[in-house]
Scaffold this motif. Structure first.
Motif: not given
Length: 384
Positions: A171-184
């Motif tokens: 769940i934590l890793c999925a959240s990290l990927l979501s933040f990165a995808a938001t930025l992109i």
């Protein structure tokens, strides 16, 4: 992809990240799983919320002479992604008090980044969508994020036995990927705001009564968030079992209610607050009156509370977007958010103290506060 679709995609991904790393669900379960002291759990929501709010008055003053709001938003998003990495490192390398402190400190950093994003994204939203359309924009993004989160939560429930040891890390890793995808996703959007008189470089406050009324009412409505961890704490059970169910309930609530709340808010944000306040009160009364040890009742009540909180968020965001324009809106958001941050810390300290001395749950007091919040909405001027 046009700017509106980019913004909807970015907001959806950001809300997905927020749902996955929620202080009300994931971080509560995380501290329990690493054996952190119980008192730390009571500080998760106040730190998450107040940390995102307290710096905003200073940021709004800084922005008086900085028209390019997208640059501050990008920095805030970088900061949030970095802090999630800190949370992952804390629970992977440590346990007990040390792990708990690592999570809380990382949460402080995350909240500061969220503060910069929360303030500047209002300018981006107002730039991309016109008044009368902004609530719908927020609603669509929340619905999409709810759908995606639900798609993540269902496998976690179905395969809970196989994933239990690694569930929180996933769940934590999925959240990290979501933040990165938001930025992109949102990176190409550039927003410039007319700051008016650039000679104002000192801190000054010159607001009308609407701002103070809004702060008072919103300060009472923070209980829709503060009460949430008690829905998990009141039920004695395995947090690994509860977590995916609660995440799924929160996601389903966003999926089913966000667009409806957005449409109501585009008609009247004040009415949105009133209706969502009644629902939050209903959930609290259910927690107090029903058998909260039942996982089905507990999940249903948390689902109702999540619908209510989605309405509170949509209502107060739309109200702040529509009641002022330009940099006046930025300063209203910044000043009111900082005030709410202080209010959250005050309530957090109060309830942490009362929990240790009262013979009954503080949910009773929170329910009374929600009643006051609903009644207090009558003092708000209409924003449309």
């Amino acid at each position: 992809m046009n700017q509106k679709n980019r913004l909807i995609s970015g907001l959806s991904l950001n809300k997905l990240a927020d749902l996955l790393i929620s202080a009300k669900t994931t971080l509560t379960a995380l501290l329990v799983s690493v054996g952190a002291p119980v008192w730390m759990i009571g500080w998760l929501v106040p730190i998450r919320e107040s940390g995102a709010l307290l710096p905003q008055v200073l940021i709004s003053v800084y922005l008086r002479n900085h028209v390019e709001r997208h640059k501050v938003w990008r920095l805030g998003m970088f900061t949030q992604a970095f802090s999630v990495m800190g949370i992952i490192a804390s629970v992977t390398l440590f346990s007990g008090f040390t792990a708990g402190m690592g999570v809380l400190l990382s949460l402080v950093i995350l909240s500061i980044g969220r503060s910069a994003c929360s303030l500047t994204v209002k300018d981006i939203e107002a730039d991309v969508a016109k008044k009368g359309k902004r609530g719908n924009l927020i609603g669509i993004a929340s619905t999409i994020s709810g759908l995606v989160t639900l798609c993540i939560a269902i496998p976690l429930v179905v395969f809970e036995g196989a994933l239990s040891s690694n569930m929180l890390l996933v769940i934590l890793c999925a959240s990290l990927l979501s933040f990165a995808a938001t930025l992109i996703c949102v990176w190409p959007i550039k927003t410039r705001v007319d700051t008016g008189d650039k000679s104002r470089d000192t801190f000054s406050v010159d607001f009308d009564s609407t701002v103070y009324k809004f702060i008072f009412v919103r300060g009472l409505f923070v209980h829709s968030a503060l009460v949430a961890p008690y829905f998990m704490i009141e039920r004695d059970g395995d947090v690994q079992e509860l977590l995916p169910i609660y995440i799924g309930a929160e996601a389903l609530a966003a999926l089913l209610s966000s667009i409806i709340w957005g449409k109501i808010a585009d008609k009247s944000a004040k009415l949105t607050l009133q209706l969502s306040g009644v629902l939050a009160l209903f959930a609290c009364l259910g927690l107090l009156a029903l058998d909260s040890t039942s996982i089905f009742i507990s999940a249903f009540l948390f689902f109702v509370l999540s619908i209510a909180h989605a309405g509170v968020r949509t209502g107060r965001k739309t109200y702040s977007l529509d009641v002022k324009e330009g940099h006046e809106r930025t300063e209203l958001v910044g000043f009111s958010n900082t005030a709410i941050g202080l209010i959250l810390l005050g309530f957090g300290a109060l309830y942490a103290t009362l929990t240790s001395i009262l013979s009954f749950t503080v949910v009773y007091i929170m329910a009374v506060m929600l009643v006051l919040a609903i009644l207090a909405t009558v003092i708000l001027p209409n924003e449309k």
